[in-house]
Design an enzyme around this catalytic site. Structure first.
Site, PDB file in Angstrom:
ATOM      1  CD  GLU A  47      27.259  45.711  26.587  1.00  0.00           C
ATOM      2  OE1 GLU A  47      26.285  45.053  27.017  1.00  0.00           O
ATOM      3  OE2 GLU A  47      27.472  45.893  25.378  1.00  0.00           O
ATOM      4  CE  LYS A 201      47.203  72.348  45.081  1.00  0.00           C
ATOM      5  NZ  LYS A 201      46.204  71.419  45.593  1.00  0.00           N
ATOM      6  CG  ASP A 228      42.380  70.558  50.242  1.00  0.00           C
ATOM      7  OD1 ASP A 228      41.620  71.370  49.694  1.00  0.00           O
ATOM      8  OD2 ASP A 228      43.407  70.116  49.692  1.00  0.00           O
ATOM      9  CB  THR A 233      48.010  61.764  45.121  1.00  0.00           C
ATOM     10  OG1 THR A 233      48.271  63.159  45.333  1.00  0.00           O
ATOM     11  CG2 THR A 233      47.543  61.555  43.705  1.00  0.00           C
ATOM     12  N   GLY A 234      47.056  62.659  48.161  1.00  0.00           N
ATOM     13  CA  GLY A 234      47.583  63.069  49.470  1.00  0.00           C
ATOM     14  C   GLY A 234      48.816  63.951  49.347  1.00  0.00           C
TER      15      GLY A 234
END
Ligand code: R5P
Length: 301
Positions: A47, A201, A228, A233-234
């Site tokens: 918490e 892509k 970008d 993650t590259g």
């Protein structure tokens, strides 16, 4: 003391949340207005607890939180903080999200899926009076104001990106890694007066992407600069570099806005001879482009 201009005599107080302090202090300095930390602690059962360290009564409270690392904790933190600020008598509560997560999830790709970007915007709209986001990841011509029911301002870091490239990279050729980057790439190329190209892509999973070039790029001894909005993650940039390497390009630049760099992304990019720089929306070793002024100016207006 800076007075919030619509409510002439109301003081604005900038609050650095657990993942926003690196920018919150600079924003307060730029506005010449008071700054205070939100003290946040975690209990053994996960918490979180929090406490405002200055009075918020009667003020316009600006919570600055960049959502990286434990993003879900960051979300809970700002919702609890907004509610607490109201409970303690704050006049208005604004959220500054230099990086707002979940925006990549903007449609139902599989039946039954949660459209996380839409859900998060709805929740934030219930708790805040205004939201400011730097370069939100929005595709398909969605605008931030269409997602939120409160005043929502998207702040473009493009002039900062252009200025960085102008001062540091000679003879650039701007390359976008996917269709979604087109708008940003075009604006940057226009600002620099140089050419651009966009790669295609296809995202296979959270980690895997496939890229292809449908037409040849005239390289002409130019310095390739990938642009970008997010590097996580590259892999997107690494795959793009892989294609261009086949054409003899050895060294690359990459200028991005939000450097999340999960796992060892930064190291992998460096090893691939990709010189990466990002804005400081998320603190990281290469966050050299300071966009705090962009936020101070938006809050001033
Ligand atoms: C996707 O549409 C974004 O603009 C980025 O290209 C993407 O989020 C980068 O992710 P990663 O670095 O994991 O490939």
């Amino acid at each position: 003391t800076y007075k919030y201009n619509i409510f002439q005599d109301i003081t604005m107080l900038i609050i650095g949340c657990s993942h926003g302090r690196h920018l919150a202090q600079k924003i307060a300095k730029g506005l010449r207005c008071p700054y205070s930390n939100l003290r946040v602690k975690k209990f053994p059962d996960n918490e979180i607890g929090m406490r405002f360290m200055s009075s918020v009564r009667g003020k316009v409270i600006v919570l600055v939180q960049s959502f990286y690392g434990d993003v879900n904790d960051c979300v809970v933190e700002v919702l609890f903080a907004a509610e607490t600020a109201r409970d303690l008598g704050a006049k208005k509560v604004f959220l500054v999200a230099p990086y707002l997560p979940y925006m990549r999830k903007d449609k139902r790709y599989e039946p039954g899926e949660c459209i996380s970007g839409k859900v998060l915007s709805k929740i934030i709209s219930r708790y805040f009076d205004r939201v400011y986001v730097v370069e939100p990841h929005l595709h398909r011509k969605t605008r931030l104001s269409g997602l939120f029911s409160i005043k929502a301002e998207e702040l473009t870091s493009n002039p900062y990106i252009v200025d960085y490239i102008k001062r540091n990279i000679k003879n650039p050729l701007i390359v976008g890694p996917d269709k979604g980057s087109l708008e940003m790439v075009k604006m940057a190329a226009h600002g620099l007066g140089c050419k651009y190209a966009v790669i295609e892509k296809k995202r296979i999973s959270g980690r895997e992407v496939k890229v292809r070039l449908s037409k040849k790029i005239a390289l002409d001894d130019k310095n390739i600069v990938f642009i970008d909005d997010i590097i996580s993650t590259g892999n997107t940039i690494l795959e793009c570099a892989k294609i261009l390497r086949k054409w003899g390009v050895k060294k690359f630049y990459c200028v991005a806005v939000h450097g999340i760099f999960v796992e060892n992304a930064l190291e992998r990019l460096r090893k691939a001879n990709i010189n990466v720089v990002t804005a400081n929306t998320i603190p990281n070793k290469v966050g050299k482009i300071d966009i705090s002024q962009l936020i101070s100016e938006a809050l001033r207006n």
